[in-house]
Design a protein around this motif. Structure first.
Motif, PDB file in Angstrom:
ATOM      1  N   ARG A  70       0.857  -1.362   0.185  1.00 56.17           N
ATOM      2  CA  ARG A  70      -0.076   0.036  -0.044  1.00 56.17           C
ATOM      3  C   ARG A  70       0.899   1.229  -0.134  1.00 56.17           C
ATOM      4  O   ARG A  70       0.380   2.081  -0.794  1.00 56.17           O
ATOM      5  N   HIS A 125      -2.380  -8.858   4.791  1.00 57.59           N
ATOM      6  CA  HIS A 125      -1.676  -9.377   5.732  1.00 57.59           C
ATOM      7  C   HIS A 125      -0.108  -9.662   5.558  1.00 57.59           C
ATOM      8  O   HIS A 125       0.851  -9.502   6.120  1.00 57.59           O
TER       9      HIS A 125
ATOM     10  N   PRO B  82      -5.106  -5.048  12.281  1.00 56.33           N
ATOM     11  CA  PRO B  82      -4.915  -6.479  13.085  1.00 56.33           C
ATOM     12  C   PRO B  82      -4.834  -7.613  12.174  1.00 56.33           C
ATOM     13  O   PRO B  82      -4.946  -7.436  10.842  1.00 56.33           O
ATOM     14  N   ASN B  83      -4.276  -8.627  12.586  1.00 58.52           N
ATOM     15  CA  ASN B  83      -4.061  -9.828  11.777  1.00 58.52           C
ATOM     16  C   ASN B  83      -5.238 -10.923  12.240  1.00 58.52           C
ATOM     17  O   ASN B  83      -5.562 -11.735  11.412  1.00 58.52           O
ATOM     18  N   GLN B 112      -8.941  -2.644   6.026  1.00 60.46           N
ATOM     19  CA  GLN B 112      -9.039  -2.094   4.456  1.00 60.46           C
ATOM     20  C   GLN B 112      -9.099  -3.112   3.711  1.00 60.46           C
ATOM     21  O   GLN B 112      -8.216  -3.531   2.979  1.00 60.46           O
ATOM     22  N   SER B 114      -8.861  -6.269   3.613  1.00 60.82           N
ATOM     23  CA  SER B 114      -8.479  -7.662   3.911  1.00 60.82           C
ATOM     24  C   SER B 114      -9.435  -8.567   4.864  1.00 60.82           C
ATOM     25  O   SER B 114     -10.134  -8.127   5.322  1.00 60.82           O
ATOM     26  N   SER B 115      -9.368  -9.804   4.834  1.00 59.84           N
ATOM     27  CA  SER B 115     -10.023 -10.713   5.725  1.00 59.84           C
ATOM     28  C   SER B 115      -9.432 -10.601   7.201  1.00 59.84           C
ATOM     29  O   SER B 115      -8.510 -10.209   7.209  1.00 59.84           O
ATOM     30  N   LEU B 116     -10.108 -11.098   8.051  1.00 57.62           N
ATOM     31  CA  LEU B 116      -9.804 -11.310   9.502  1.00 57.62           C
ATOM     32  C   LEU B 116     -10.060 -12.544  10.016  1.00 57.62           C
ATOM     33  O   LEU B 116     -11.397 -12.719  10.506  1.00 57.62           O
ATOM     34  N   PRO B 117      -9.131 -13.500   9.960  1.00 60.95           N
ATOM     35  CA  PRO B 117      -9.381 -14.815  10.873  1.00 60.95           C
ATOM     36  C   PRO B 117      -9.672 -14.655  12.254  1.00 60.95           C
ATOM     37  O   PRO B 117      -9.085 -13.825  12.681  1.00 60.95           O
ATOM     38  N   PHE B 171      -3.588 -18.423  10.839  1.00 64.99           N
ATOM     39  CA  PHE B 171      -2.802 -17.374  10.373  1.00 64.99           C
ATOM     40  C   PHE B 171      -1.836 -18.186   9.346  1.00 64.99           C
ATOM     41  O   PHE B 171      -1.580 -17.675   8.097  1.00 64.99           O
ATOM     42  N   LEU B 174      -3.533 -19.027   6.058  1.00 64.86           N
ATOM     43  CA  LEU B 174      -3.532 -17.654   5.279  1.00 64.86           C
ATOM     44  C   LEU B 174      -2.386 -17.332   4.525  1.00 64.86           C
ATOM     45  O   LEU B 174      -2.301 -16.995   3.157  1.00 64.86           O
TER      46      LEU B 174
END
Ligand SMILES: Nc1nc2c(ncn2[C@@H]2O[C@H](COP(=O)(O)OP(=O)(O)OP(=O)(O)O)[C@@H](O)[C@H]2O)c(=O)[nH]1
Ligand SMILES: [Mg+2]
Lengths: 143, 186
Positions: A70, A125, B82-83, B112, B114-117, B171, B174
Motif C-alpha cells: 500500500r 496481511h 489487526p491480523n 481495509q 483484507s479478511s480477518l480470521p 494465520f 492464510l
C-alpha cells in the motif's frame, strides 16, 4: 560511463538485511533479476530490506515489482556501512487484483551506497516483493 | 521453516475474562488472576506457538483490550492493522454475548479490505448453574460470522490454549494461501 543494471549479481550487489525471512522465499529473490521469484513478508508492518551496492553508484531509474503493497518509502545512504540513511521518496501504490504492481522511480540525485526499502502498510496481511531493478552508473569503489 | 508474526486483538465486554485467559495462556496455566483488575487501554502479551505438523511457528502479539466503553477511543488507534481476532463473552452473561456483534463490527472496521480470521470464545463454563448462553446458539452465531467457536474456563484451566492454537493455525493457513497467490502472479 555507461548505464548498467546495478543489481546484477556480477556487480556484487546484495540484500544485507530483511525483517522477514522464510528460507524458501529469501530476500535475495528481490535482486535475482527474475520476477517469478519473490521475498515474502511474514508478519506485521512496517517491513524493511536493505540493498548494499558495495560501491558508490548513481541511480537513474528504479523499478519495484511487488504485490499488496500500500505504501512504501525508500531511504538512501552514502556511508560505507548501512547507517545515516536519509529519506528519499515515498509513494502510495494502487492494488489491482491478480496483477503485479510495477512502480517506476526516476532520479537526478541518485548517489548512494545503500538503499533501505520500508513497506509501511499493505492491502493484506502479507506482501511479496518480486523484483527491484536499478539502472545507473558505477561511480567509485568504497575507500 | 518460517516464523510468522500476528497482531491478535482480544476483545469483548468487561469482566468476561479476557485478561484471565491471556494470563493463563502466557503462563501455560500457572497463573489465574482471581481478583478483578480492569484493563485500561491495551496490555500486550507475546507468545510463541509451534504450528503442528510443520517446522513453522507463529509469534502471537496479543492485544488484551479494555472492555469498558470508557476506553474505546484509545482502542481504535491501538487496533490498527489487526491480523487476528479473539472475541470473548461470558456464558453466564447474555449481554456480553449479544454485544459480540458490536465488538466484531468495531474490529472489522479497522480492516481495509483484507479478511480477518477469528475465533469466538465462551468463557466461565465452570459456573454451570448460571449458564444462560447455550453452546449451540453461540456456535451458530460464530459460524454465521466466519468464526470458530470454543468454550473455556480460565478458572478451571479448561481448554484455554485451544482458541490461540486455532488462531495460529488460521494465520499459518492464510500465509500458505498467499504464497500460492504470489506464485500465480507471474
Ligand atoms: N468463575 C470464573 N471466573 C472467571 C473466569 N475467567 C475470569 N474470571 C473472573 O472474572 C473476573 C474478570 O476477569 P478479567 O480477566 O479481568 O476480565 P476482562 O475481560 O479482562 O475485563 P476488562 O479488562 O475490564 O475488559 C475476574 O475476577 C476473574 O477472576 C472463569 O473462567 N471462571
Ligand atoms: Mg482485562
Amino acid at each position: 560511463m555507461r548505464v548498467i543494471d546495478l543489481c546484477e549479481a556480477s556487480e556484487g550487489t546484495e540484500v544485507i538485511l530483511a525483517t522477514s525471512s522464510d528460507e524458501k522465499y529469501p530476500p535475495e529473490n528481490i535482486i535475482d533479476g527474475n520476477s517469478a521469484t519473490f521475498w515474502a513478508t511474514t508478519g506485521m508492518f512496517p517491513q524493511e530490506f536493505i540493498i548494499c551496492f558495495h560501491r558508490h553508484v548513481k541511480i537513474e531509474k528504479l523499478t519495484l515489482q511487488c504485490y499488496f503493497v500500500r505504501s512504501v518509502r525508500i531511504d538512501k545512504s552514502n556511508a560505507k556501512e548501512p547507517v545515516d540513511f536519509e529519506r528519499w521518496v515515498e509513494r502510495d501504490l494502487v492494488h489491482t487484483e491478480g496483477q503485479l504492481q510495477t512502480e517506476e522511480f526516476m532520479f537526478r540525485d541518485g548517489n548512494a551506497t545503500h538503499l533501505r526499502f520500508v513497506i509501511k502498510s499493505a492491502f493484506d496481511h502479507f506482501v511479496s516483493v518480486h523484483r527491484v531493478s536499478i539502472e545507473g552508473l558505477n561511480v567509485s569503489s568504497l575507500t | 521453516m518460517v516464523k510468522l508474526a500476528a497482531k491478535c486483538i482480544l476483545a469483548g465486554d468487561a469482566t468476561v475474562g479476557k485478561s484471565a485467559l491471556a494470563q493463563m495462556f502466557r503462563s501455560d496455566g500457572a497463573h489465574f488472576q482471581k481478583n478483578y483488575t480492569l484493563t485500561t487501554g491495551v496490555d500486550l502479551l507475546v507468545k510463541h506457538l509451534a504450528v503442528p505438523d510443520t517446522n513453522d511457528s507463529v509469534e502471537l502479539f496479543i492485544f488484551d483490550s479494555a472492555g469498558k466503553e470508557l476506553f474505546s477511543e484509545v482502542l481504535e488507534k491501538l487496533w490498527e492493522h489487526p491480523n487476528l481476532l479473539c472475541l470473548v463473552f461470558d456464558v453466564t452473561n447474555e449481554q456480553s454475548f449479544s454485544n459480540c456483534a458490536k465488538w466484531l463490527e468495531r474490529v472489522r472496521a479497522q480492516l481495509q479490505g483484507s479478511s480477518l480470521p477469528g475465533v469466538l470464545v465462551g468463557n466461565k463454563t465452570d459456573l454451570t448453574g448460571r449458564r444462560v448462553v447455550e453452546a449451540s446458539r453461540a456456535q451458530e452465531w460464530a459460524g454465521s460470522h466466519g468464526l470458530e467457536y470454543f468454550e473455556t474456563s480460565a478458572k478451571e484451566m479448561e481448554n484455554f490454549e485451544a482458541p490461540f492454537r486455532c488462531l495460529a493455525k488460521l494465520f499459518h493457513q492464510l500465509y500458505r494461501e498467499r504464497l500460492e497467490l504470489f506464485h500465480s502472479l507471474v
